[in-house]
Design a protein around this motif. Structure first.
Motif, PDB file in Angstrom:
ATOM      1  N   TRP A  15       0.837  -1.206   0.000  1.00  0.00           N
ATOM      2  CA  TRP A  15       0.000   0.000   0.000  1.00  0.00           C
ATOM      3  C   TRP A  15       0.876   1.263   0.000  1.00  0.00           C
ATOM      4  N   VAL A  19       1.180   4.126  -2.879  1.00  0.00           N
ATOM      5  CA  VAL A  19       0.942   5.552  -2.620  1.00  0.00           C
ATOM      6  C   VAL A  19       2.108   6.363  -3.178  1.00  0.00           C
ATOM      7  N   GLY A  22       2.152   6.585  -6.915  1.00  0.00           N
ATOM      8  CA  GLY A  22       0.951   7.134  -7.557  1.00  0.00           C
ATOM      9  C   GLY A  22       0.159   6.069  -8.276  1.00  0.00           C
ATOM     10  N   LEU A  24      -2.720   4.169  -8.559  1.00  0.00           N
ATOM     11  CA  LEU A  24      -4.125   4.083  -8.177  1.00  0.00           C
ATOM     12  C   LEU A  24      -4.702   2.689  -8.417  1.00  0.00           C
ATOM     13  N   LEU A  27      -3.831   0.434  -5.559  1.00  0.00           N
ATOM     14  CA  LEU A  27      -4.558   0.816  -4.347  1.00  0.00           C
ATOM     15  C   LEU A  27      -6.009   0.342  -4.405  1.00  0.00           C
ATOM     16  N   ARG A  47     -14.682   4.371  -1.664  1.00  0.00           N
ATOM     17  CA  ARG A  47     -13.965   3.955  -2.863  1.00  0.00           C
ATOM     18  C   ARG A  47     -14.269   4.842  -4.074  1.00  0.00           C
ATOM     19  N   PHE A  50     -12.357   8.196  -3.676  1.00  0.00           N
ATOM     20  CA  PHE A  50     -10.914   8.103  -3.492  1.00  0.00           C
ATOM     21  C   PHE A  50     -10.101   8.507  -4.729  1.00  0.00           C
ATOM     22  N   PRO A  51     -10.420   7.990  -5.927  1.00  0.00           N
ATOM     23  CA  PRO A  51      -9.561   8.268  -7.082  1.00  0.00           C
ATOM     24  C   PRO A  51      -9.365   9.749  -7.396  1.00  0.00           C
ATOM     25  N   PHE A  54      -6.948  11.332  -4.845  1.00  0.00           N
ATOM     26  CA  PHE A  54      -5.612  10.747  -4.962  1.00  0.00           C
ATOM     27  C   PHE A  54      -4.910  11.241  -6.219  1.00  0.00           C
ATOM     28  N   ALA A  57      -3.971  14.977  -5.985  1.00  0.00           N
ATOM     29  CA  ALA A  57      -2.808  15.176  -5.112  1.00  0.00           C
ATOM     30  C   ALA A  57      -1.519  14.832  -5.834  1.00  0.00           C
ATOM     31  N   HIS A  58      -1.517  13.727  -6.583  1.00  0.00           N
ATOM     32  CA  HIS A  58      -0.293  13.310  -7.277  1.00  0.00           C
ATOM     33  C   HIS A  58      -0.006  14.163  -8.511  1.00  0.00           C
ATOM     34  N   CYS A  65       5.697   8.968   1.264  1.00  0.00           N
ATOM     35  CA  CYS A  65       5.155   8.494   2.535  1.00  0.00           C
ATOM     36  C   CYS A  65       6.071   7.426   3.117  1.00  0.00           C
TER      37      CYS A  65
END
Length: 130
Positions: A15, A19, A22, A24, A27, A47, A50-51, A54, A57-58, A65
């Motif tokens: 996991w 992360v 990147g 997805l 994940l 769920r 989430f995409p 995520f 952010a990337h 992390c």
């Protein structure tokens, strides 16, 4: 160490690697259909939501992390982990890196095929004062 605990530790590592990459698709493959995420300053989400977060952010930042497992408990078909996490976020357009740190608890459910999927996840990441 029992095989279920080893499997949970492996899922945790995969996991965090996903992360950082990147990734997805990886994940999503590790999430239960009814997964719930709890993060500071935002209501629970699953769920389907989430995409977008995520990927945004990337696209906007380079994210790194690290996560140190402090506890792994397996009880039948349910398990939880407690970890100490650190996150570095650097804008892709340049600028100062934001450092976050905190704890996370994750609940997993064992599937009929033996896989452990992330079912609930909550963290307390907050900015680190420099």
């Amino acid at each position: 160490m029992e095989s279920d605990e080893r499997a949970i530790r492996a899922v945790h590592t995969i996991w965090i690697d996903a992360v950082n990459a990147g990734d997805l698709v990886s994940l999503l493959s590790m999430m239960a259909d009814d997964v719930v995420f709890l993060i500071p300053g935002r209501g629970p989400f699953g769920r389907e939501e989430f995409p977008a977060g995520f990927l945004a952010a990337h696209q906007q930042s380079r994210i790194r992390c690290t996560s140190e497992l402090e506890e792994v408990v397996v009880v039948g078909e349910v398990a939880y982990t407690r970890s100490r996490d650190s996150l570095s976020v650097t804008s892709r357009t340049g600028g100062k890196t934001t450092e976050l740190a905190g704890h996370r608890i994750t609940i997993y459910r064992k599937q009929p095929d033996g896989r452990w999927l992330l079912a609930r996840d909550a963290h307390t990441l907050h900015p680190v004062e420099s």
